[in-house]
Design an enzyme around this catalytic site. Structure first.
Site, PDB file in Angstrom:
ATOM      1  N   CYS A  19      60.218  17.960   6.996  1.00 44.04           N
ATOM      2  CA  CYS A  19      60.759  19.009   7.861  1.00 44.04           C
ATOM      3  C   CYS A  19      59.792  19.216   9.017  1.00 44.04           C
ATOM      4  CB  CYS A  19      60.951  20.307   7.083  1.00 44.04           C
ATOM      5  SG  CYS A  19      61.540  21.668   8.114  1.00 44.04           S
ATOM      6  N   ASN A  28      61.677  13.312   1.277  1.00 43.79           N
ATOM      7  CA  ASN A  28      62.335  13.699   0.026  1.00 43.79           C
ATOM      8  C   ASN A  28      62.025  12.678  -1.049  1.00 43.79           C
ATOM      9  OD1 ASN A  28      64.335  14.412   2.438  1.00 43.79           O
ATOM     10  ND2 ASN A  28      64.604  15.900   0.816  1.00 43.79           N
ATOM     11  N   ARG A  64      69.876  12.661   7.658  1.00 50.27           N
ATOM     12  CA  ARG A  64      69.549  13.953   8.284  1.00 50.27           C
ATOM     13  C   ARG A  64      68.081  14.325   8.007  1.00 50.27           C
ATOM     14  NH1 ARG A  64      67.256  18.664   7.100  1.00 50.27           N
ATOM     15  NH2 ARG A  64      68.256  18.611   5.069  1.00 50.27           N
ATOM     16  N   ASP A  65      67.763  14.701   6.777  1.00 48.08           N
ATOM     17  CA  ASP A  65      66.394  15.123   6.472  1.00 48.08           C
ATOM     18  C   ASP A  65      65.429  13.960   6.712  1.00 48.08           C
ATOM     19  OD1 ASP A  65      64.268  16.654   5.556  1.00 48.08           O
ATOM     20  OD2 ASP A  65      65.257  17.269   3.701  1.00 48.08           O
ATOM     21  N   HIS A  93      60.699  17.569  -1.966  1.00 46.51           N
ATOM     22  CA  HIS A  93      59.872  16.675  -1.145  1.00 46.51           C
ATOM     23  C   HIS A  93      58.698  16.199  -2.008  1.00 46.51           C
ATOM     24  CE1 HIS A  93      61.840  17.020   2.835  1.00 46.51           C
ATOM     25  NE2 HIS A  93      62.377  18.086   2.279  1.00 46.51           N
ATOM     26  N   HIS A 148      66.140  20.067  -4.437  1.00 51.32           N
ATOM     27  CA  HIS A 148      65.805  19.339  -3.197  1.00 51.32           C
ATOM     28  C   HIS A 148      64.270  19.275  -3.117  1.00 51.32           C
ATOM     29  CE1 HIS A 148      66.638  18.590   1.266  1.00 51.32           C
ATOM     30  NE2 HIS A 148      65.352  18.929   1.299  1.00 51.32           N
TER      31      HIS A 148
HETATM   32  P1  HMG Z   1      66.547  29.921  19.636  1.00 43.57           P
HETATM   33  O1  HMG Z   1      65.625  29.329  20.650  1.00 43.57           O
HETATM   34  O2  HMG Z   1      66.223  31.254  19.076  1.00 43.57           O
HETATM   35  O3  HMG Z   1      68.059  29.959  20.092  1.00 43.57           O
HETATM   36  O4  HMG Z   1      66.675  28.856  18.439  1.00 43.57           O
HETATM   37  P2  HMG Z   1      68.784  30.228  21.438  1.00 43.57           P
HETATM   38  O5  HMG Z   1      70.118  30.758  21.057  1.00 43.57           O
HETATM   39  O6  HMG Z   1      67.915  31.017  22.369  1.00 43.57           O
HETATM   40  O7  HMG Z   1      68.982  28.761  22.029  1.00 43.57           O
HETATM   41  C1  HMG Z   1      67.934  27.965  22.548  1.00 43.57           C
HETATM   42  C2  HMG Z   1      68.552  26.756  23.240  1.00 43.57           C
HETATM   43  O8  HMG Z   1      69.197  25.920  22.275  1.00 43.57           O
HETATM   44  C3  HMG Z   1      69.638  27.140  24.229  1.00 43.57           C
HETATM   45  O9  HMG Z   1      69.644  26.143  25.219  1.00 43.57           O
HETATM   46  C4  HMG Z   1      70.907  27.015  23.414  1.00 43.57           C
HETATM   47  O10 HMG Z   1      72.035  26.743  24.193  1.00 43.57           O
HETATM   48  C5  HMG Z   1      70.610  25.817  22.542  1.00 43.57           C
HETATM   49  P3  HMG Z   1      69.027  26.452  26.691  1.00 43.57           P
HETATM   50  O11 HMG Z   1      69.780  27.632  27.218  1.00 43.57           O
HETATM   51  O12 HMG Z   1      67.553  26.755  26.450  1.00 43.57           O
HETATM   52  O13 HMG Z   1      69.255  25.171  27.438  1.00 43.57           O
HETATM   53  N1  HMG Z   1      71.298  25.854  21.235  1.00 43.57           N
HETATM   54  C6  HMG Z   1      71.919  24.796  20.686  1.00 43.57           C
HETATM   55  N2  HMG Z   1      72.088  23.529  21.116  1.00 43.57           N
HETATM   56  C7  HMG Z   1      72.765  22.700  20.298  1.00 43.57           C
HETATM   57  N3  HMG Z   1      73.239  23.058  19.101  1.00 43.57           N
HETATM   58  C8  HMG Z   1      73.083  24.306  18.633  1.00 43.57           C
HETATM   59  C9  HMG Z   1      72.397  25.228  19.448  1.00 43.57           C
HETATM   60  N4  HMG Z   1      72.069  26.533  19.297  1.00 43.57           N
HETATM   61  C10 HMG Z   1      71.402  26.898  20.397  1.00 43.57           C
HETATM   62  N5  HMG Z   1      73.560  24.630  17.438  1.00 43.57           N
HETATM   63  C11 HMG Z   1      68.077  27.803  16.814  1.00 43.57           C
HETATM   64  C12 HMG Z   1      67.533  29.108  17.368  1.00 43.57           C
HETATM   65  C13 HMG Z   1      68.812  28.147  15.542  1.00 43.57           C
HETATM   66  C14 HMG Z   1      69.024  27.191  17.862  1.00 43.57           C
HETATM   67  C15 HMG Z   1      66.909  26.843  16.556  1.00 43.57           C
HETATM   68  O14 HMG Z   1      65.949  27.534  15.813  1.00 43.57           O
HETATM   69  C16 HMG Z   1      67.299  25.578  15.847  1.00 43.57           C
HETATM   70  O15 HMG Z   1      68.044  24.735  16.361  1.00 43.57           O
HETATM   71  N6  HMG Z   1      66.787  25.385  14.610  1.00 43.57           N
HETATM   72  C17 HMG Z   1      67.076  24.220  13.812  1.00 43.57           C
HETATM   73  C18 HMG Z   1      65.813  23.761  13.130  1.00 43.57           C
HETATM   74  C19 HMG Z   1      66.094  22.557  12.245  1.00 43.57           C
HETATM   75  O16 HMG Z   1      67.009  21.799  12.477  1.00 43.57           O
HETATM   76  N7  HMG Z   1      65.250  22.390  11.204  1.00 43.57           N
HETATM   77  C20 HMG Z   1      65.349  21.298  10.296  1.00 43.57           C
HETATM   78  C21 HMG Z   1      66.493  21.416   9.332  1.00 43.57           C
HETATM   79  S1  HMG Z   1      66.184  22.508   7.971  1.00 43.57           S
HETATM   80  C22 HMG Z   1      65.273  21.550   6.832  1.00 43.57           C
HETATM   81  O17 HMG Z   1      64.880  20.462   7.147  1.00 43.57           O
HETATM   82  C23 HMG Z   1      65.050  22.087   5.447  1.00 43.57           C
HETATM   83  C24 HMG Z   1      65.987  21.455   4.398  1.00 43.57           C
HETATM   84  O18 HMG Z   1      65.842  20.047   4.357  1.00 43.57           O
HETATM   85  C25 HMG Z   1      65.689  22.032   3.011  1.00 43.57           C
HETATM   86  C26 HMG Z   1      64.217  21.974   2.627  1.00 43.57           C
HETATM   87  O19 HMG Z   1      63.602  20.886   2.619  1.00 43.57           O
HETATM   88  O20 HMG Z   1      63.701  23.060   2.328  1.00 43.57           O
HETATM   89  C27 HMG Z   1      67.449  21.771   4.739  1.00 43.57           C
HETATM   90 MG    MG Z   2      64.284  19.009   3.267  1.00 45.34          MG
END
Ligand code: HMG
Ligand code: MG
Length: 317
Positions: free
Chosen positions: A252, A261, A14-15, A221, A219
């Site tokens: 990220c 990581n 994933r990450d 990086h 966690h």
């Molecule tokens: P938004 O644009 O505000 O949301 O994004 P929305 O509700 O307006 O949706 C936008 C579009 O996405 C729409 O499609 C939705 O249907 C679709 P459209 O109408 O434009 O065709 N949609 C989805 N599709 C699939 N699955 C879903 C979903 N939700 C909406 N679940 C949203 C808000 C939360 C969706 C967006 O910001 C997002 O997906 N964010 C995820 C970001 C991400 O994955 N980041 C990386 C992971 S976190 C990380 O890496 C940190 C970590 O490792 C810890 C660390 O290192 O600190 C965990």
């Molecule tokens: Mg991370």
């Protein structure tokens, strides 16, 4: 006195893979990566995420990855979800995928995430931290009602790429809210990879004023090369669960310049001949040599060398 058993959460699939530029990594390769990790002894693996494919294109095939991988009993294949939509999609996959009634479900765990600063939460989830917590609370409740475990993340626990130095009190408050909504554990993310061991210790000290350290994970990086040292600092502070990524994959998409990581094989190496035992199913642990080989295998599939220092050293021998 706490136990000397260290748990690894392998976040490579994933990450590690979410930040890969260029063409989308084929589903069969992601599934094979997960299977190889489990064969090497891993019992907790983050398999992918149900996020918007517009935001993170690499994770688009996660439903197929879940179906294609082998589902080993006793292994937690966590799926990261950003909102209720992601959980709903996962639940419909779980109810529609036909499996023999005896076999374990494709997954029994989700991870949810927010951050210690509003600026980072906006970049990652398009809302403020307090809005994200209100949105995540029903996600956690529905997941628990459906017998899924819920793990929480707080990002940018040391520094934020947008606003700099982070207030550790805010980390504590956010972590506490995640636990109160039903997370069994909260992983503290140095997303930027800028933290030093002494900062990590100070941060954990602040967070554990309110939260038993047994409910926390680290966690880290490795952007500045301090991640292994930060793992040791976290262990010194009583943390016993470490997130790591085979081959040091990852980063990220919303943390510019941050690298992967801490490499799983680097953590395994650093804990050899120590008071600690890493839990796993390969002779009771995770096999260092197998992990280093997997790090090379997946890195070569991505067209580059393993960035794990231990992986490189073992290959040069
Ligand atoms: P938004 O644009 O505000 O949301 O994004 P929305 O509700 O307006 O949706 C936008 C579009 O996405 C729409 O499609 C939705 O249907 C679709 P459209 O109408 O434009 O065709 N949609 C989805 N599709 C699939 N699955 C879903 C979903 N939700 C909406 N679940 C949203 C808000 C939360 C969706 C967006 O910001 C997002 O997906 N964010 C995820 C970001 C991400 O994955 N980041 C990386 C992971 S976190 C990380 O890496 C940190 C970590 O490792 C810890 C660390 O290192 O600190 C965990
Ligand atoms: Mg991370």
């Amino acid at each position: 006195s706490s136990s000397n058993i260290v748990n690894i959460v392998e976040v490579g699939p994933r990450d590690g893979l979410q930040n890969e530029k260029g063409s989308v990594i084929p589903v069969h390769l992601k599934a094979e990566l997960i299977n190889r990790l489990v064969q090497a002894g891993v019992t907790n693996v983050e398999a992918g995420s149900f996020v918007s494919p517009k935001w993170v294109p690499q994770m688009a095939g996660t439903a197929d990855v879940l179906k294609q991988k082998t589902t080993a009993p006793g292994v937690h294949y966590a799926v990261l979800v950003p909102n209720h939509r992601g959980l709903d999609d996962l639940l419909s996959l779980l109810s529609s995928s036909s499996q023999p009634s005896q076999s374990p479900p494709l997954t029994d765990e989700i991870s949810i995430f927010t951050a210690a600063t509003d600026a980072f939460t906006r970049a990652n989830l398009n809302c403020s931290t307090s809005e994200s917590l209100s949105r995540l609370s029903p996600v956690a409740r529905t997941a628990l009602d459906n017998n899924l475990r819920v793990r929480g993340y707080v990002s940018v626990v040391i520094a934020c790429p947008y606003t700099g130095k982070v207030d550790y009190k805010r980390v504590r408050e956010v972590a506490k809210e995640l636990l109160e909504m039903g997370c069994y554990e909260v992983s503290l993310g140095d997303t930027v990879g800028q933290g030093t061991p002494f900062e990590i210790q100070e941060m954990i000290e602040e967070v554990s004023k309110d939260i038993p350290v047994s409910k926390l994970a680290g966690h880290f990086h490795d952007t500045y090369g301090t991640a292994v040292a930060n793992v040791l600092a976290a262990l010194n502070s009583g943390i016993r669960t470490i997130d790591s990524s085979v081959g040091g994959l990852g980063g990220c998409p919303y943390s510019p310049g941050a690298t992967g990581n801490v490499a799983t094989e680097d953590v395994l190496y650093a804990l050899q001949n120590s008071p600690y035992t890493v839990a796993g199913t390969a002779n009771g642990t995770i096999d260092l040599n197998q992990m280093a080989d997997i790090g090379w295998w997946i890195s070569e599939k991505l067209g580059r060398d393993s960035v794990s220092r231990v992986g490189r050293a073992l290959r040069a021998r």
